[in-house]
Scaffold this motif. Structure first.
Motif, short mmCIF file in Angstrom:
data_model
loop_
_atom_site.label_atom_id
_atom_site.label_comp_id
_atom_site.label_asym_id
_atom_site.label_seq_id
_atom_site.Cartn_x
_atom_site.Cartn_y
_atom_site.Cartn_z
N GLY A 56 -6.25 10.10 -29.40
CA GLY A 56 -5.18 10.99 -28.95
C GLY A 56 -3.88 10.74 -29.68
O GLY A 56 -3.17 11.67 -30.07
N GLY A 59 -4.10 12.07 -33.14
CA GLY A 59 -3.97 13.53 -33.17
C GLY A 59 -2.53 14.02 -33.13
O GLY A 59 -2.26 15.16 -33.49
N THR A 60 -1.60 13.18 -32.72
CA THR A 60 -0.19 13.59 -32.70
C THR A 60 0.48 13.45 -34.06
O THR A 60 1.57 13.98 -34.26
CB THR A 60 0.60 12.76 -31.67
N LEU A 61 -0.16 12.74 -34.98
CA LEU A 61 0.42 12.56 -36.31
C LEU A 61 0.23 13.82 -37.15
O LEU A 61 -0.77 14.54 -37.01
CB LEU A 61 -0.21 11.37 -37.02
N GLU A 62 1.17 14.06 -38.02
CA GLU A 62 1.14 15.25 -38.90
C GLU A 62 -0.07 15.18 -39.83
O GLU A 62 -0.27 14.21 -40.56
CB GLU A 62 2.44 15.30 -39.72
N GLY A 63 -0.91 16.21 -39.81
CA GLY A 63 -2.06 16.30 -40.70
C GLY A 63 -3.32 15.62 -40.19
O GLY A 63 -4.36 15.67 -40.85
N TRP A 64 -3.29 14.96 -39.06
CA TRP A 64 -4.44 14.24 -38.53
C TRP A 64 -5.06 14.93 -37.33
O TRP A 64 -5.99 14.39 -36.72
CB TRP A 64 -4.04 12.82 -38.14
N GLN A 65 -4.61 16.14 -36.97
CA GLN A 65 -5.12 16.81 -35.79
C GLN A 65 -6.61 17.13 -35.91
O GLN A 65 -7.39 16.87 -34.99
CB GLN A 65 -4.34 18.11 -35.52
N THR A 66 -7.01 17.68 -37.04
CA THR A 66 -8.41 18.06 -37.22
C THR A 66 -9.30 16.82 -37.29
O THR A 66 -10.37 16.78 -36.66
CB THR A 66 -8.57 18.90 -38.50
N SER A 68 -8.75 13.92 -36.02
CA SER A 68 -8.80 13.31 -34.69
C SER A 68 -9.78 14.06 -33.79
O SER A 68 -10.56 13.43 -33.05
CB SER A 68 -7.41 13.32 -34.06
N SER A 69 -9.77 15.37 -33.85
CA SER A 69 -10.70 16.16 -33.04
C SER A 69 -12.15 15.92 -33.44
O SER A 69 -13.03 15.78 -32.58
CB SER A 69 -10.37 17.65 -33.15
N SER A 72 -13.18 12.45 -32.35
CA SER A 72 -13.36 12.43 -30.90
C SER A 72 -14.70 13.05 -30.51
O SER A 72 -15.41 12.53 -29.65
CB SER A 72 -12.21 13.17 -30.24
#
Length: 161
Positions: A56, A59-66, A68-69, A72
């Motif tokens: 989680g 996922g809050t870092l810039e560019g790491w959302q995808t 991280s998902s 997960s």
């Protein structure tokens, strides 16, 4: 048909045995933290919670959302696949013995099959079963490589080089 691993408590009779179904645990896939807590797997619950917090935060870092998902989802699939094996390992750590494996369509049939085999005297604990001798030891042949044991789910077989 599903396979059920029969685990016997340390100081109780087989009538108090726990049957653990082998296969994918959907609830462990969806809510792993709560599944582990329900089965009193405290260490695994803490690790699942820490991994969820870490992913989680990632996922809050810039560019790491995808990423991280995806990580997960992969972790949830892995937990769903291995949750029941982790439960058997937890029971072994607590002193339970593996009594055997029963194949049945559902839990009630598995319990009936196990108890009928036990009452007939056919169910000896796996820990007390005799181990077949190694063919290489009997023939005097030695292995060129030392036996290193299983690695990542790959098992060595007696007589294989």
């Amino acid at each position: 048909m599903a396979s059920y691993v029969v685990m016997e408590p340390p100081r109780e009779g087989p009538e108090n045995a726990a049957l653990v179904r082998d296969g994918f645990a959907f609830l462990a896939f969806v809510i792993p933290f709560l599944w582990f807590l329900w089965h009193r797997m405290w260490i695994e619950a803490a690790l699942a919670f820490a991994a969820a917090l870490l992913l989680g935060a990632l996922g809050t870092l810039e560019g790491w959302q995808t990423a991280s998902s995806v990580m997960s989802l992969c972790l949830s699939v892995l937990i769903g696949l291995e949750a029941r094996n982790l439960r058997v390992a937890m029971l072994r750590r607590r002193g339970w013995r593996e009594r055997g494996v029963v194949e049945a369509d559902n839990m009630a049939d598995a319990e009936l099959r196990f108890l009928s085999d036990f009452s007939a005297g056919n169910a000896a604990p796996i820990d007390e079963m005799p181990i077949a001798p190694d063919r290489r030891a009997m023939s005097g042949a030695s292995s060129v490589r030392g036996d290193t044991g299983p690695a990542l789910g790959l098992f060595t077989y007696p007589g294989a080089r």
